[in-house]
Design a protein around this motif. Sequence first.
Motif, PDB file in Angstrom:
ATOM      1  N   HIS A  25      -6.015  13.391  -6.332  1.00 16.74           N
ATOM      2  CA  HIS A  25      -6.527  11.787  -6.145  1.00 16.74           C
ATOM      3  C   HIS A  25      -6.956  11.518  -4.623  1.00 16.74           C
ATOM      4  CE1 HIS A  25      -3.823  11.059  -9.679  1.00 16.74           C
ATOM      5  NE2 HIS A  25      -2.738  11.957  -9.244  1.00 16.74           N
ATOM      6  N   GLY A  44     -11.688   2.872   2.522  1.00 17.40           N
ATOM      7  CA  GLY A  44     -11.409   1.482   2.341  1.00 17.40           C
ATOM      8  C   GLY A  44     -11.758   0.707   3.639  1.00 17.40           C
ATOM      9  N   LEU A  95      -7.651  -3.447   0.044  1.00 17.87           N
ATOM     10  CA  LEU A  95      -7.617  -2.069   0.036  1.00 17.87           C
ATOM     11  C   LEU A  95      -6.767  -1.815  -1.077  1.00 17.87           C
ATOM     12  CD1 LEU A  95      -6.443  -1.738   4.008  1.00 17.87           C
ATOM     13  CD2 LEU A  95      -8.549  -1.057   2.889  1.00 17.87           C
ATOM     14  N   LEU A 152      -6.026  10.694  -1.737  1.00 13.19           N
ATOM     15  CA  LEU A 152      -5.428   9.477  -1.226  1.00 13.19           C
ATOM     16  C   LEU A 152      -5.910   9.474   0.308  1.00 13.19           C
ATOM     17  CD1 LEU A 152      -1.681   9.082  -2.595  1.00 13.19           C
ATOM     18  CD2 LEU A 152      -3.919   8.621  -3.653  1.00 13.19           C
ATOM     19  N   TYR A 211     -17.636   6.234   2.035  1.00 21.01           N
ATOM     20  CA  TYR A 211     -17.126   7.529   2.273  1.00 21.01           C
ATOM     21  C   TYR A 211     -17.830   8.475   3.335  1.00 21.01           C
ATOM     22  CZ  TYR A 211     -13.867   6.076  -1.066  1.00 21.01           C
ATOM     23  OH  TYR A 211     -12.742   5.355  -1.896  1.00 21.01           O
ATOM     24  N   TRP A 227      -9.537  -1.455  -3.405  1.00 26.70           N
ATOM     25  CA  TRP A 227     -10.383  -0.296  -3.110  1.00 26.70           C
ATOM     26  C   TRP A 227      -9.884   0.984  -3.737  1.00 26.70           C
ATOM     27  CZ3 TRP A 227     -15.259  -0.126  -1.207  1.00 26.70           C
ATOM     28  CH2 TRP A 227     -15.795   0.971  -0.707  1.00 26.70           C
ATOM     29  N   THR A 228      -8.484   1.049  -3.488  1.00 27.45           N
ATOM     30  CA  THR A 228      -8.039   2.496  -3.649  1.00 27.45           C
ATOM     31  C   THR A 228      -7.520   2.735  -5.043  1.00 27.45           C
ATOM     32  OG1 THR A 228      -5.910   1.562  -2.977  1.00 27.45           O
ATOM     33  CG2 THR A 228      -7.143   3.043  -1.285  1.00 27.45           C
ATOM     34  N   ASP A 229      -7.838   1.936  -5.971  1.00 25.12           N
ATOM     35  CA  ASP A 229      -7.616   2.151  -7.441  1.00 25.12           C
ATOM     36  C   ASP A 229      -8.545   3.272  -7.874  1.00 25.12           C
ATOM     37  OD1 ASP A 229      -5.647   0.279  -7.846  1.00 25.12           O
ATOM     38  OD2 ASP A 229      -7.265  -1.264  -8.716  1.00 25.12           O
ATOM     39  N   ARG A 275      -9.443   8.080   0.164  1.00 23.96           N
ATOM     40  CA  ARG A 275      -9.451   6.761  -0.328  1.00 23.96           C
ATOM     41  C   ARG A 275      -9.283   5.592   0.625  1.00 23.96           C
ATOM     42  NH1 ARG A 275      -7.224   6.311  -6.512  1.00 23.96           N
ATOM     43  NH2 ARG A 275      -7.626   8.453  -7.226  1.00 23.96           N
ATOM     44  N   ILE A 276      -8.121   5.687   1.217  1.00 25.02           N
ATOM     45  CA  ILE A 276      -7.875   4.577   2.487  1.00 25.02           C
ATOM     46  C   ILE A 276      -8.785   4.663   3.542  1.00 25.02           C
ATOM     47  CG2 ILE A 276      -6.166   6.059   3.666  1.00 25.02           C
ATOM     48  CD1 ILE A 276      -5.853   2.341   2.817  1.00 25.02           C
ATOM     49  N   LEU A 319       0.617  -1.180   0.082  1.00 28.41           N
ATOM     50  CA  LEU A 319      -0.024   0.140   0.080  1.00 28.41           C
ATOM     51  C   LEU A 319       1.026   1.304   0.131  1.00 28.41           C
ATOM     52  CD1 LEU A 319      -3.174  -0.684   2.516  1.00 28.41           C
ATOM     53  CD2 LEU A 319      -3.157   0.325   0.073  1.00 28.41           C
ATOM     54  N   PHE A 338       0.893   4.016  -2.894  1.00 34.52           N
ATOM     55  CA  PHE A 338       0.706   5.426  -2.606  1.00 34.52           C
ATOM     56  C   PHE A 338       1.611   6.474  -3.184  1.00 34.52           C
ATOM     57  CE2 PHE A 338      -3.306   6.035   0.183  1.00 34.52           C
ATOM     58  CZ  PHE A 338      -3.802   5.056  -0.732  1.00 34.52           C
TER      59      PHE A 338
END
Length: 346
Positions: free
Chosen positions: A55, A64, A106, A57, A217, A109-111, A60-61, A39, A43
Motif C-alpha cells: 500500500h 499528499g 489528505l 502508506l 511524488y 489524496w491517500t485513497d 502516500r502521505i 487519518l 491508515f
Amino acid sequence: MTLAQAFADQAESCSQMGSPFMGRLLRILASQWPQSSALGQKFAGFEGDIGPAGHSLPLRIAGGLHALVLNGTAPELAAVYPPNNASTADLETNVLHALHTHEKFLLDWTDSAPQTNEVRRSAALIAGARVAAQHFDLPLTLSELGASGGLNLMWDHYALDIHGHRFGPTVPALILTPEWKGALPPDIGPVIAQRAGVDLNPLDPQAGADLLRLTAYLWPDQPDRLRMTRAAASVMTAPLAQGDAIDWLATRLAEAPRGHLHLIQHTVAWQYFPAAAQARGRALIEATGAKATADRPLGWLSMESDGDTTGKVGAALTLRLWPGDITLDLGRADFHGRWINWTATP
C-alpha cells in the motif's frame, strides 16, 4: 510491520537514495503520527503490506503533503520545505499543523497508491533500445507496460550524455547524465514508428491535476527531478490505454506490423503485477517470440528488481530478442536512474 516501522524504513530508503529531507520528514511521521485522528484511523484500517511493495502508506502521505506545497494551499508548510532550510523542530510543528488543517484533502489524496513517472529511467531504455536496434535494424513499435504518465515512452526526445558522448537528438527536451560505468552503448539511433502504453490508472502529464500527482511524488529536495518531469511532459504525445496490461499486450502483439521490431518495455512495474499476471504475460510473450521472424522480430526490455543485494541496490537490465530467444544481461541501474553499471559487450 507497524506503521511506525514502515515510516522508519522508508526514511532510511529515501536517505540512501539522496533525499535527506524525506528522511527527516518520515522520521517525524514515525514518531509523531496522529493515531487518533481520522487519518490515523484510516491508515490503521489498511491490511497486508503497508510498505513500498504494498500500500506504500508512508509515500502516500508524503506525496499528499508535497502536493499541498506545490498547489499553493499550505503556505505554512511551504515555509519549511526545500529550498528553505528549516529546523527539524519547525518542520515537525508545521507538518503536524498541516496534517490537522488539511486533513480532508489528505484523506482524499491517500485513497490512491503513489504514482510516479521517473523519467531518468529512460537512460537505460535509450541504451537498451540501441542494443535491440543493433540486432534488428528496423523501425520500432514500442509498447510500455505500467506506463503511468507515458513519459518514458518518449525517450527518443531525450539525450543520454555519457562522459561527453551524446546519444539522441541534437535539441533534446532534456539531457540525462547518469553515473555510467562500462562500455558505451551502440552508436545506432532507433527510430520509433509507433508507440503506446497501458496503465491501470494512466495519467495525462499535460493536465494540471495529473501533473500535480506525478510531481508530488518526486522528493522535495530533488528539484532536478521536478524540472526533468515537467520538460518531459511538454513533449508527451503517446496514447495511453487504461486497463489490464496483459490483456492490452495480447492485442498489441497480435497487431504488430511486419517490417517493425516490436519492443516491449517496462521499468519497475512488472514486479507489482500479480503472480498470475506475470505468468500469463511471460507465456504470451514467449509464445509470440517463438513465432517471430526476421521481418517481424520481438524484443522485451526490462528494468526490474531481481533481489540482488550484493552491491548497489538497484534493478537488473535485461533484453530478450526473438527469433532465436537471445537473452542479454545489460547490467544494473539505480531505481531512479542516477547510475548505470553497463555490462553489455560492445
